[in-house]
Every structure is written in C-alpha cells, then in structure tokens.
Motif scaffolding. Structure first.
Motif, PDB file in Angstrom:
ATOM      1  N   LEU A 108       0.857  -1.183   0.000  1.00 36.01           N
ATOM      2  CA  LEU A 108       0.000   0.000   0.000  1.00 36.01           C
ATOM      3  C   LEU A 108       0.893   1.233   0.000  1.00 36.01           C
ATOM      4  O   LEU A 108       1.787   1.353   0.838  1.00 36.01           O
ATOM      5  N   VAL A 109       0.661   2.129  -0.946  1.00 32.28           N
ATOM      6  CA  VAL A 109       1.438   3.359  -1.043  1.00 32.28           C
ATOM      7  C   VAL A 109       0.480   4.539  -0.903  1.00 32.28           C
ATOM      8  O   VAL A 109      -0.577   4.574  -1.539  1.00 32.28           O
ATOM      9  N   THR A 110       0.835   5.489  -0.060  1.00 33.78           N
ATOM     10  CA  THR A 110       0.028   6.685   0.103  1.00 33.78           C
ATOM     11  C   THR A 110       0.963   7.865   0.311  1.00 33.78           C
ATOM     12  O   THR A 110       2.182   7.695   0.414  1.00 33.78           O
ATOM     13  N   ASP A 111       0.409   9.067   0.334  1.00 35.45           N
ATOM     14  CA  ASP A 111       1.221  10.248   0.561  1.00 35.45           C
ATOM     15  C   ASP A 111       0.466  11.179   1.503  1.00 35.45           C
ATOM     16  O   ASP A 111      -0.687  10.918   1.852  1.00 35.45           O
ATOM     17  N   VAL A 112       1.117  12.280   1.892  1.00 38.04           N
ATOM     18  CA  VAL A 112       0.481  13.235   2.803  1.00 38.04           C
ATOM     19  C   VAL A 112       0.541  14.650   2.238  1.00 38.04           C
ATOM     20  O   VAL A 112       0.399  15.623   2.981  1.00 38.04           O
ATOM     21  N   GLY A 113       0.753  14.779   0.944  1.00 40.30           N
ATOM     22  CA  GLY A 113       0.881  16.091   0.326  1.00 40.30           C
ATOM     23  C   GLY A 113      -0.430  16.863   0.323  1.00 40.30           C
ATOM     24  O   GLY A 113      -1.518  16.283   0.323  1.00 40.30           O
ATOM     25  N   SER A 114      -0.326  18.195   0.258  1.00 39.11           N
ATOM     26  CA  SER A 114      -1.517  19.040   0.344  1.00 39.11           C
ATOM     27  C   SER A 114      -2.145  19.333  -1.007  1.00 39.11           C
ATOM     28  O   SER A 114      -3.162  20.023  -1.074  1.00 39.11           O
ATOM     29  N   VAL A 115      -1.569  18.834  -2.098  1.00 41.03           N
ATOM     30  CA  VAL A 115      -2.152  18.956  -3.441  1.00 41.03           C
ATOM     31  C   VAL A 115      -2.177  17.562  -4.049  1.00 41.03           C
ATOM     32  O   VAL A 115      -1.157  16.861  -4.030  1.00 41.03           O
ATOM     33  N   LYS A 116      -3.317  17.151  -4.611  1.00 40.66           N
ATOM     34  CA  LYS A 116      -3.496  15.745  -4.922  1.00 40.66           C
ATOM     35  C   LYS A 116      -3.487  15.393  -6.408  1.00 40.66           C
ATOM     36  O   LYS A 116      -3.056  14.308  -6.782  1.00 40.66           O
ATOM     37  N   ALA A 117      -3.976  16.260  -7.279  1.00 41.66           N
ATOM     38  CA  ALA A 117      -4.139  15.875  -8.685  1.00 41.66           C
ATOM     39  C   ALA A 117      -2.804  15.528  -9.330  1.00 41.66           C
ATOM     40  O   ALA A 117      -2.692  14.523 -10.052  1.00 41.66           O
ATOM     41  N   ASP A 194      -8.385  19.602  -4.286  1.00 40.60           N
ATOM     42  CA  ASP A 194      -7.514  20.744  -4.562  1.00 40.60           C
ATOM     43  C   ASP A 194      -8.300  22.045  -4.616  1.00 40.60           C
ATOM     44  O   ASP A 194      -7.820  23.095  -4.170  1.00 40.60           O
ATOM     45  N   ASP A 195      -9.515  22.003  -5.151  1.00 38.22           N
ATOM     46  CA  ASP A 195     -10.357  23.206  -5.171  1.00 38.22           C
ATOM     47  C   ASP A 195     -10.712  23.650  -3.756  1.00 38.22           C
ATOM     48  O   ASP A 195     -10.703  24.845  -3.440  1.00 38.22           O
ATOM     49  N   ASP A 245       6.006  26.265  -2.053  1.00 43.09           N
ATOM     50  CA  ASP A 245       5.802  25.139  -2.966  1.00 43.09           C
ATOM     51  C   ASP A 245       4.360  24.655  -2.938  1.00 43.09           C
ATOM     52  O   ASP A 245       3.807  24.258  -3.964  1.00 43.09           O
ATOM     53  N   MET A 246       3.756  24.676  -1.768  1.00 42.29           N
ATOM     54  CA  MET A 246       2.365  24.232  -1.613  1.00 42.29           C
ATOM     55  C   MET A 246       1.422  25.083  -2.466  1.00 42.29           C
ATOM     56  O   MET A 246       0.603  24.560  -3.224  1.00 42.29           O
ATOM     57  N   VAL A 247       1.540  26.407  -2.362  1.00 42.41           N
ATOM     58  CA  VAL A 247       0.589  27.263  -3.067  1.00 42.41           C
ATOM     59  C   VAL A 247       0.886  27.307  -4.563  1.00 42.41           C
ATOM     60  O   VAL A 247      -0.030  27.395  -5.384  1.00 42.41           O
ATOM     61  N   VAL A 248       2.157  27.211  -4.933  1.00 51.43           N
ATOM     62  CA  VAL A 248       2.494  27.205  -6.360  1.00 51.43           C
ATOM     63  C   VAL A 248       1.959  25.944  -7.032  1.00 51.43           C
ATOM     64  O   VAL A 248       1.457  25.989  -8.159  1.00 51.43           O
ATOM     65  N   GLU A 249       2.056  24.826  -6.346  1.00 52.02           N
ATOM     66  CA  GLU A 249       1.569  23.562  -6.913  1.00 52.02           C
ATOM     67  C   GLU A 249       0.069  23.613  -7.189  1.00 52.02           C
ATOM     68  O   GLU A 249      -0.429  22.966  -8.103  1.00 52.02           O
ATOM     69  N   ASN A 250      -0.653  24.404  -6.413  1.00 49.97           N
ATOM     70  CA  ASN A 250      -2.114  24.475  -6.557  1.00 49.97           C
ATOM     71  C   ASN A 250      -2.547  25.834  -7.106  1.00 49.97           C
ATOM     72  O   ASN A 250      -3.652  26.304  -6.840  1.00 49.97           O
ATOM     73  N   ARG A 251      -1.706  26.459  -7.896  1.00 49.89           N
ATOM     74  CA  ARG A 251      -1.923  27.858  -8.264  1.00 49.89           C
ATOM     75  C   ARG A 251      -3.178  28.094  -9.087  1.00 49.89           C
ATOM     76  O   ARG A 251      -3.804  29.154  -8.965  1.00 49.89           O
ATOM     77  N   GLU A 252      -3.586  27.143  -9.939  1.00 45.93           N
ATOM     78  CA  GLU A 252      -4.776  27.387 -10.761  1.00 45.93           C
ATOM     79  C   GLU A 252      -6.031  27.447  -9.892  1.00 45.93           C
ATOM     80  O   GLU A 252      -6.858  28.355 -10.024  1.00 45.93           O
TER      81      GLU A 252
END
Length: 374
Positions: A108-117, A194-195, A245-252
């Motif tokens: 099982l692989v998962t992550d904890v990042g704040s942007v998912k797409a 992400d929205d 990095d968090m906000v740039v990754e979800n900039r749209e």
C-alpha cells in the motif's frame, strides 16, 4: 499427591499489526507523526525511515520515531508492505520516481501532500498500482521530526482521493490505516480536494502574508498588532519554502479562490456605507465561525484559562505557582503573555472551570488581579 500450585495466567496476546514493515519516506513533522502513530498503536512491526537528510534520519532514530534508517532507496524496499510519501511538495514526485522501481507491487502506497491531482497522475504514470493519494488536515507552524507527535493526527480529517485507477482493496486498506491512526477519513476526487483546500488552506496563507507585509512596511502597526492579529496570521510562521511550494503547486485553483476572495472584500467595502448590511454580514460570519468543528486531540484535552496580572518584581511567577501548588491546584499549561517595565501577564491552563474559580480566589486573596476564561 500434593496439590499443585496454580499456573501463572497466560498473558494476553498483542493484536497482529496491520503491516509488517512500514517505510516513512520523509521524516519531518507529518512523516514523523505518522511513524509515531504506527508505533504507539502497534500498527507496524518495523518502521524504516528514508530521507535525503542524514541529520534528519539520525534525529528520527535517536528520538525513537523509526527503528531503522536508510539514506537512499534500494532492494530493501521490497520488504515494505506500507510506504508513506511524506516529503515536501517540491520533491514529492521525484521521490516517488526514485522509489517506484523497488516497490513491492502488493504494498500500500500513500502520501500526505496538500495537493493531490499532480501526485495522483504521477504515480499512475510510474505504474504504482496500489497508490491512494492522501492528505491529513493537520500540521503546525513548527516543522521537523522533533515536533512530531502521534496526537497531531488524532481526530483530524484525513482526505483520501482515489482515482479511477485506484483498486478498491487499496482504498479499503488506506481507510483502515487512517482509522487506526485515530483520524477521520473523507473520500473525494483529487480535483475536488484541490479546489477546496485552495480556499480553506492555501488562500488563508496568502492572506496572512498580505497582512504581515502591511505590518512589515509600517513599524507603527507592529506596536499595535495584538493577539488577534497574531492568531489570524499564525500560518505565516510556517516554513517559507514548503509553503511557497504548496501554493504554487495548486496555483490554478488558488487563482479562482483569490478572485472569489476579492469579490467578498469588495462587497464588504461597499457595506461600510450600509451599517445594517454590514451587521448582517458580521452575524453570518459569527454563525459560520462558531459552527466550525473543533478538532480535539486525545493527548491535548481542553484547557480552561486564567490570566494573571503580575508586577515587575522578582519571583512573581514563582509566587503564583507556589500559591496554587500549596492549595493543590494543578497547573496544566503556563504561558507568559507579556512583560513590560510596569509588569505583565501570564496565562495559566487549568483542567476544569472549577479549578479556574478556585485558583482565581486563591490568587485574588494573595493580591493578584486575575481574569478567568472557562
């Protein structure tokens, strides 16, 4: 035949762990908290930390967060049946690419990042079949494994964002992991996540930056910035690179949230000329804010505060704590709020409203001014 002594009772057996070997890739605040949750709840027999920083690995091992440390991926990863990607957003995809060739296909692989797409698309491209994107809605302005704690994740909302490629068995295992860590799983598509976080997490960060920049450009403002301002801008104290990095990754998605926010600010500006409309807006804001759920951590129970005014004389803090200790009042938390030439104040965290009342009476009798807040 002489009577035989009673045999010693058989000790109860421990529950079988969910995972034999868990790998935490990135031993910072969240990765370390996941590791401590696995350990404290006996969810993994062995916990291995992997990180590009040897100092972080050594600290994690010294603190007992992980059992073993590795500086780089390799064949040893095939033993893992759980892999948690917990690196900062800017290196999350490269980390996944480094680990992917060595992963057990059944892990099982998962992550904890704040942007998912983006990470969901990347793991699909890498052919990692049992990947379930995840985001625990928990954190702190204090980073690093030294501040990790299992309680950080307890009762937190933990978003899982499966795609059309996610096996149902993997999603079921991920839900079980989250629940066993004491968090509350919520399932939604990556884009929807992400929205939503653009508005409730990333937008507040930019708003905090804007407010702190106003203060930075006028030193008179910093003299008047009190507790409310500090509370409102707390998230600006987070790691600048990680937040960037968090906000740039979800900039749209964040651009859309910013446009909606500007619309709200324009509306409130117009209502400055209409006190009744502004009152209605304030009442709606209060209802909404008061209805937000309070996340209760099992190791961080609610405290009831007592604020004590102290004069600028030696041993005033000691006098307060000694007076309460002599009366058997247990202080759970203490914070010095301000010290000036003419004195200052300190906040005492007590366990119950009754403790607040008792402590207030004791301290008033000793000549202190106090304000209770249950």
């Amino acid at each position: 035949m002489p009577p035989q002594p009673p045999s010693a009772p058989t000790p109860p057996s421990l529950p079988a762990p969910l995972f034999d070997t868990a790998v935490i890739a990135g031993v910072g605040l969240i990765g370390g908290s996941v590791a401590l949750g696995l350990r404290s709840r006996l969810l993994a027999r062995r916990i291995v930390g992997v990180d590009a920083s040897l100092d972080a690995l050594r600290e994690a091992q010294a603190l007992g967060v992980v059992d073993e440390i590795r500086a780089a991926p390799g064949e040893w990863l095939r033993e893992a049946d759980l892999v948690v990607l917990a690196a900062p957003m800017r290196v999350l995809a490269p980390l996944a690419a480094d680990l992917a060739p060595y992963l057990n296909p059944q892990a099982l692989v998962t992550d904890v990042g704040s942007v998912k797409a983006t990470i969901a698309a990347e793991l699909h491209r890498l052919g990692v079949r049992n990947f379930v994107p995840g985001h625990p809605m928990a954190g702190s302005e204090r980073g690093g494994v030294a501040h990790a704690r299992a309680a950080l994740l307890e009762n937190a909302v933990w978003v899982l964002t499966p795609t059309e490629h996610t096996p149902l068995t993997a999603l079921s295992r991920a839900r079980a992991l989250v629940e066993h860590l004491g968090a509350a799983p919520v399932v939604m598509p990556p884009g929807a996540h992400d929205d939503l976080v653009a508005t409730v997490s990333h937008l507040p960060y930019l708003a905090s930056l804007a407010l702190t920049h106003l203060v930075a450009r006028d030193e008179r403002l910093s003299l008047l910035a009190a507790g409310g301002f500090r509370d409102l801008t707390r998230v600006a104290s987070g790691d600048p690179r990680m937040s960037r990095d968090m906000v740039v990754e979800n900039r749209e998605a964040l651009r859309l949230a910013l446009r909606r926010f500007r619309t709200q600010l324009d509306r409130l500006e117009a209502e400055l000329d209409d006190p009744e409309e502004l009152l209605a807006a304030a009442q709606e804001g209060k209802r909404t804010r008061d209805s937000l759920p309070v996340v209760k951590r099992s190791l961080l129970p609610r405290r009831h505060d007592l604020v004590v005014t102290i004069s600028d004389r030696p041993n005033q803090i000691g006098a307060v704590t000694q007076a309460l200790g002599a009366a058997g009042v247990n202080i759970k938390d203490i914070e010095v709020l301000a010290i000036r030439e003419d004195g200052g104040a300190m906040r005492l965290g007590l366990e119950t409203p009754e403790d607040v009342q008792e402590a207030a009476g004791i301290l008033r009798g000793a000549g202190f001014d106090v304000v209770g807040r249950a």
